[in-house]
Design an enzyme around this catalytic site. Structure first.
Site, PDB file in Angstrom:
ATOM      1  N   TYR A  21       0.837  -1.208   0.000  1.00 13.52           N
ATOM      2  CA  TYR A  21       0.000   0.000   0.000  1.00 13.52           C
ATOM      3  C   TYR A  21       0.874   1.261   0.000  1.00 13.52           C
ATOM      4  CZ  TYR A  21      -3.732   3.203   1.524  1.00 13.52           C
ATOM      5  OH  TYR A  21      -4.648   4.226   1.617  1.00 13.52           O
ATOM      6  N   ASP A  22       1.788   1.333   0.978  1.00 14.89           N
ATOM      7  CA  ASP A  22       2.602   2.549   1.139  1.00 14.89           C
ATOM      8  C   ASP A  22       3.471   2.816  -0.093  1.00 14.89           C
ATOM      9  OD1 ASP A  22       1.554   2.044   3.619  1.00 14.89           O
ATOM     10  OD2 ASP A  22       3.451   2.143   4.708  1.00 14.89           O
TER      11      ASP A  22
END
Ligand code: NAD
Ligand code: UDP
Ligand code: UDP
Length: 314
Positions: free
Chosen positions: A144-145
């Site tokens: 995600y990041d």
């Protein structure tokens, strides 16, 4: 009247954005693969002649004719984005490439729903946009990041290389009606647990902090950013700078619901950020934006929403 594309339009934020843009007299085209979002979030808009919903995965090219793009497609809660991490990275990266390609062909503005997660577990507190972050590139949150970080890179390269009009928004934790009660996020978990009289699950010792923004405030900021002066690209933090520990959040929810739930302590997930709080001076100066809804007030509305949802299921 503009024709506006919202990717991830059937999700929590996308459904609120769709409603606002329709109410302001626009045509809205929602594109969603229903991975975490649902048609139910849009049921009240489906009959609107200015609204269209298309099942489509943004990792594939999309050829439509629109005037603006809000790129929101991406699962946002840890349990959902970690369920199929490869697909999460593909959604952020290939989704950004396709939507930027579309914006480039049409020469239209495009807004990216980025995230405070680009700061990772921040060593600078509170976080200004200039902070470059502390992300573990090989951890379980990285899909995600790092996907979101790469999407920001793509946005700025399309801006520099192709002169695209980009708007990058770093969204901090947001809550409100239409949150998925099963997405494992702290606000929905605590409210559902409190309403059912179940134990409230505090991960770690509950002293970690987050800053919670009510959804209507967030959507105001998003629309202001899209319509901000030409050349203002961001990235810009949009969030509520009032910071709370998870223990404080649990206490507030117990107090408002009048629940008899007890707190239980469970293991802190891997790479869980200890603290998070936005500096919002840039949004104040450039967009004339700041949040208006206090946590207590926003929680009341959200609890009401979950209460109704629960009574429909019983
Ligand atoms: P959500 O999960 O409710 O909505 C995301 C939507 O994207 C869902 O409807 C899902 O079905 C759709 N989607 C996922 N993958 C897709 C794909 N490959 N193709 C098409 N559609 C796809 O999440 P949300 O809270 O509404 O978040 C919206 C955006 O805002 C996300 O990009 C998220 O990363 C970002 N964001 C949200 C928060 C928050 O607190 N809610 C914080 C920071 C950033
Ligand atoms: N793309 C799209 N819709 C369009 C235009 C492009 O989905 O209307 C996709 C296209 O398939 C490509 C991506 O966007 O994979 C990037 O497009 P760009 O023009 O930047 O790159 P190129 O096509 O030269 O690889
Ligand atoms: N959290 C918690 N109990 C829960 C769900 C989450 O204590 O039932 C904690 C979680 O460990 C994190 C914070 O609440 O420290 C916010 O979690 P969430 O998943 O909502 O958002 P994010 O970590 O992505 O900011």
């Amino acid at each position: 009247m503009k024709r506006i594309l919202i990717t991830g339009g059937a999700g929590f934020l996308g459904s609120h954005l769709s409603e606002r843009l329709l109410n302001e007299g626009n045509e809205v085209l929602c594109v969603d693969n229903f991975y975490t979002g649902s048609r139910k979030n849009l049921h009240h808009l489906l009959d609107d002649k200015n609204f269209e919903l298309l099942r489509h995965d943004v990792t594939h090219p999309l050829f439509v004719e629109v005037d603006q793009i809000y790129n929101l497609a991406c699962p946002a809660s840890p349990i959902h984005y970690q369920f199929d991490p490869v697909q999460t990275t593909k959604t952020s990266v290939l989704g950004a490439i396709n939507m930027l390609g579309l914006a480039k062909r049409l020469k239209i503005p495009i807004l990216q729903a980025s995230t405070s997660e680009v700061y990772g577990d921040p060593e600078v507190h509170p976080q200004p946009e200039s902070y470059r972050g502390n992300v573990n590139p090989i951890g379980t949150r990285a899909c995600y990041d790092e996907g979101k970080r790469c999407a920001e890179t793509l946005f700025f390269d399309y801006y520099r290389q192709h002169g695209l009009e980009i708007k990058v928004m770093r969204i901090f934790n947001t809550y409100g009606p239409n949150m998925n009660p099963e997405d494992g996020r702290v606000v929905s978990n605590f409210i559902m647990q409190a309403l059912k009289g179940e134990d409230i699950t505090i991960y770690g010792d509950g002293t970690q902090t987050r800053s919670f923004c009510y959804v209507s405030d967030l959507i105001n900021g998003m629309i202001r950013l899209m319509n901000s002066e030409k050349g203002f690209t961001g990235p810009v933090n949009i969030g509520n700078p009032k910071e709370f520990t998870m223990l404080e959040l649990a206490e507030k929810i117990i107090q408002i619901t009048g629940s008899k739930s007890k707190l239980i302590f469970q293991k802190l997930p891997e790479d869980d950020p200890l603290q998070r709080q936005p500096i919002i001076e840039l949004a104040k100066n450039k967009l004339g934006w700041e949040p208006e809804i206090e946590l207590q007030e926003g929680l009341r509305t959200t609890i009401e929403y979950f209460r109704n949802l629960k009574s429909h299921h019983n």
